[in-house]
Design an enzyme around this catalytic site. Sequence first.
Site, PDB file in Angstrom:
ATOM      1  N   ILE A 182       0.824  -1.213   0.000  1.00 31.21           N
ATOM      2  CA  ILE A 182       0.000   0.000   0.000  1.00 31.21           C
ATOM      3  C   ILE A 182       0.854   1.257   0.000  1.00 31.21           C
ATOM      4  O   ILE A 182       0.345   2.361   0.038  1.00 31.21           O
ATOM      5  CB  ILE A 182      -0.970   0.026   1.206  1.00 31.21           C
ATOM      6  CG1 ILE A 182      -0.223  -0.258   2.510  1.00 31.21           C
ATOM      7  CG2 ILE A 182      -2.104  -0.957   1.013  1.00 31.21           C
ATOM      8  CD1 ILE A 182      -1.090  -0.119   3.750  1.00 31.21           C
ATOM      9  N   GLY A 234       8.517   3.716   0.344  1.00 31.89           N
ATOM     10  CA  GLY A 234       9.238   4.933   0.714  1.00 31.89           C
ATOM     11  C   GLY A 234      10.706   4.626   0.837  1.00 31.89           C
ATOM     12  O   GLY A 234      11.144   3.518   0.501  1.00 31.89           O
ATOM     13  N   GLY A 235      11.438   5.588   1.311  1.00 30.00           N
ATOM     14  CA  GLY A 235      12.868   5.409   1.469  1.00 30.00           C
ATOM     15  C   GLY A 235      13.187   4.235   2.368  1.00 30.00           C
ATOM     16  O   GLY A 235      14.171   3.525   2.187  1.00 30.00           O
ATOM     17  N   GLY A 237      11.357   1.471   2.863  1.00 25.37           N
ATOM     18  CA  GLY A 237      11.019   0.156   2.322  1.00 25.37           C
ATOM     19  C   GLY A 237       9.563   0.136   1.909  1.00 25.37           C
ATOM     20  O   GLY A 237       8.971   1.185   1.638  1.00 25.37           O
ATOM     21  N   LYS A 292       5.280  -2.318   7.871  1.00 25.21           N
ATOM     22  CA  LYS A 292       6.344  -1.586   7.186  1.00 25.21           C
ATOM     23  C   LYS A 292       7.612  -2.415   7.273  1.00 25.21           C
ATOM     24  O   LYS A 292       8.108  -2.710   8.362  1.00 25.21           O
ATOM     25  CB  LYS A 292       6.522  -0.233   7.859  1.00 25.21           C
ATOM     26  CG  LYS A 292       7.534   0.655   7.176  1.00 25.21           C
ATOM     27  CD  LYS A 292       7.810   1.879   8.027  1.00 25.21           C
ATOM     28  CE  LYS A 292       6.990   3.071   7.601  1.00 25.21           C
ATOM     29  NZ  LYS A 292       7.245   4.242   8.419  1.00 25.21           N
ATOM     30  N   ASP A 323       9.114  16.193   8.502  1.00 24.43           N
ATOM     31  CA  ASP A 323       8.672  15.821   7.155  1.00 24.43           C
ATOM     32  C   ASP A 323       7.147  15.886   7.090  1.00 24.43           C
ATOM     33  O   ASP A 323       6.478  14.921   6.752  1.00 24.43           O
ATOM     34  CB  ASP A 323       9.190  14.423   6.805  1.00 24.43           C
ATOM     35  CG  ASP A 323       9.239  14.210   5.290  1.00 24.43           C
ATOM     36  OD1 ASP A 323       9.043  15.189   4.533  1.00 24.43           O
ATOM     37  OD2 ASP A 323       9.467  13.059   4.864  1.00 24.43           O
TER      38      ASP A 323
END
Length: 827
Positions: A518, A521-522, A524, A540, A636
Amino acid sequence: MTFLGLLFLGLASFSFGTGNAQANSFLVDCGSNYSTTDANSRKWVGDSSGDGFSLSYPGTTASTSTVEENSVYQSLYKTARIFDTPSHYGFNVSSGSYCLRLHFYPFSFVNLNVNDSVFDVTANELKLVSKFNVPAEISCRSTTNNSVITSLVKEYFLYISSSELQIRFVPNSGSFAFVNAIEVFEIHNNLFVDSVNRVGSKEKVPLSMNDLGIETMYRLNVGGPALEPSKDRDLWRTWEPDDGFMFSVNAATAISSTSKISYSSVNDSSIAPLLVYETARIMSDNEVVEKRFNVSWRFDIDPNFDYLVRLHFCELIYDKQNQRIFRIYINNKTAAEEYDVFIRAGGMNKAYHEDYVDIVPQQIDTLWLQLGPDSSIGALGIDAILNGVEIFKLSRNGNLAHVSERIGTGGEGFGTKRTKSKVLWAATGGIISVVTISMACVFYCHRIQKRKADGVKENPPGWHPLFLHETIASTTNAGTSKLPLINDGLAASYRLGRRFTLAEIKAATSNFDDSLVIGTGGFGKVYKGEIDDGIPVAVKRGNPQSQQGLAEFETEIEMLSKLRHRHLVAMIGYCEEQREMILVYEYMANGTLRSHLYGTALPALSWKQRVDACIGAARGLHYLHTGADRGIIHRDVKTTNILLDENFVAKMADFGLSRAGPSLDQTHVSTAVKGSFGYLDPEYFRRQQLTQKSDVYSFGVVLFEVVCARPVINPSLPKDQINLAEWALRWQRQRSLESILDPRLAGDYSLESLKKFGEIAEKCLADEGKNRPTMGEVLWHLEYVLHLHEAYRKSGDGDSFGSGELGFADMSFSLPFVREGDEEPFP
Ligand SMILES: *[C@@H]1O[C@H](CO)[C@@H](O)[C@H](O)[C@H]1NC(C)=O
Ligand SMILES: *[C@@H]1O[C@H](CO)[C@@H](O)[C@H](O)[C@H]1NC(C)=O
Ligand SMILES: *[C@@H]1O[C@H](CO)[C@@H](O)[C@H](O)[C@H]1NC(C)=O
Ligand SMILES: *[C@@H]1O[C@H](CO)[C@@H](O)[C@H](O)[C@H]1NC(C)=O
Ligand SMILES: *[C@@H]1O[C@H](CO)[C@@H](O)[C@H](O)[C@H]1NC(C)=O
Ligand SMILES: *[C@@H]1O[C@H](CO)[C@@H](O)[C@H](O)[C@H]1NC(C)=O
Ligand SMILES: *[C@@H]1O[C@H](CO)[C@@H](O)[C@H](O)[C@H]1NC(C)=O
């Protein structure tokens, strides 16, 4: 009574270390008729005959063919000498300072149950252990893994003024004593100096009596691997890793250096091998505005003794002073202020050590060592370093033995206590002694239960195993992860959530089926999974190849475990099997806020839903900024890090992931600009100074993104429109934000609430951080926007609010920043 005795250990210089028997050096393999050479090529002689030493009464011997433990001393542990009456080894020595090691490896002795051994050991006049019991099952947990240690080495330093060293074994009545090997060797130069810092006082105190005995309790290579005796050929010491003693492993980051290190003083060469100084721990930097925490280690110790804490330092990163200044606390007392290793050691890559002595009173069985910021000197004092630590127990009145009242086997300990109690009873009588006894009992029972609950087995009395042979065996295997990420104690103390097995994770994600991805990102990939028969989760999975990832993984666990809030995505658990770094979060059914704004076919969010989402995210950020005792910067903030649950409640995600601790080649992570393009605070970019106001800036961009429903950077647009923040700000300044409003909002919003919303966004985007509102203020004003909008909706057609000037004072509702029940306390 003077607080300390002496410590004048030797000036005699004598060289040894070749491993061969020589004057003032004895390596004895007890119970053996032959000489043995250990894995380090040191030759041990059988104790039935020896050059320069004798045995007063032979007792009996025992031998075994199998030694379970895979240590350098394996060959010595096949035999033992057993004494049923007092006996001693006499060594012919010249006066001087000596190191003495006693090796115990219990195996099954014929006709004797090794659990029943209870004995005293003295070295000349110095009592080393009393009512000492070595059970068959040595239940000390290794510090790096949960394996059981099967041997114990006790190490002492003492000054011998006569020409004989007598090591006397005295079995308690009806019991027996045993020993597997004895090392005696003279130490040269000043391993211990004659004055040390006393904790809590500015003066050095002299240690100047010739009869002070020292027992080594702990010897740790901080931030580094275990060092075997072969790495320390002067004194054949063993250095353990420090992980198991850290209060929170994630509070510090391990670093190492390959630079050439030298001793700051020529006299220090045998204080510790240089390898110890090549690794260290420094304070972790977990997105924390100001590092207001301590890095802490804790050690079980015997109460009622003085302890010498030796800290090994070497500045590995900074090549000038005033870069890293910190405070040292021992037992919660300040041992040193404004400690700058660079200055003390006289430069970078200089090996240096500092000794502190502290008195540990009765009832205290834990020694705390803490390094923390030195607030007295402001921003400079925010980082600390430690390369190694040794803890030595100092004798009192010729005694180093601690007879614990917690003896589990042998019965002698309880017997002693009972006898004492009787005396007390007889002497004072009445209620007081009853209270005393029952309190002691409560204390005892409580301790045991506490230990059990922690999953730590109770150590036998007087046991502080110095050498953890299995540890060494396992850590020297290349490839095995040397630093366990989380130990059970840490998990328990930080409520890290559930620890999943890899099998469970695989079952939950159909073996990481790509169709369940789904997000990526950096860090994984993120999978949708299902645990416990139907509970949806987001899994994750970190990229196991990246070291960076590991640090971030630790950061995230540390952060998430401390942060619990309705508007922060909750971590359910983690999995760290087989070098996997997996985090399990609550599943956010409606995905990212961005996916509901543009770029997908999802239906448009209403104005109310959008404002609600912004309020939720603001609440999460406000909590991050203020909820912790030290504020946390998300760093972020963007619409893909705001997630919506099945009820469209917004939660902040991905905090803690944005920064790893500094590594060697990257001395100041705080200067590396990170974040997402288009959301980045220009002031942060210019001055490289991170504050919470950087998050406020990014949040302002989010607000405009919510209004305009377009990407923050869109290179396909005309030049003046590429950057959303600049473009929207221009319209807002002309008070015509509605001109660039998402057309799908037409007819759904009140102009008044949009105006207010635009003002908030504009304020957030102020050029200088100090002119931006705090998240708390932003939250307050967003709640007001919602109020305006709802009042407009209630009024029916929306006309009545068209131009009304509604001051804050007119508001008929009260608006707490933080709703009750909203915040959960930090653990
Ligand atoms: C050592 O020698 C003695 C007598 O010579 C003998 O009784 C004993 O069994 C031997 N011990 C071992 C371990 O071989
Ligand atoms: C120790 O030294 C004394 C005299 O200095 C000597 O009589 C004795 O035999 C020596 N002991 C051993 C075991 O060598
Ligand atoms: C020694 O005690 C331990 C538990 O304390 C027990 O597991 C072990 O079986 C005992 N060994 C013998 C030989 O009795
Ligand atoms: C080294 O030790 C010697 C003898 O104790 C002493 O004279 C000398 O000052 C010491 N050197 C340093 C640098 O401390
Ligand atoms: C660090 O530890 C000391 C001693 O326990 C304590 O006094 C101090 O407040 C701690 N500092 C921080 C920032 O937690
Ligand atoms: C010392 O500090 C540690 C950690 O902050 C704390 O857990 C402990 O209770 C303190 N000990 C005392 C005696 O205050
Ligand atoms: C712990 O250490 C022992 C001894 O080296 C080793 O056999 C075992 O596999 C290790 N266990 C883990 C979980 O690493």
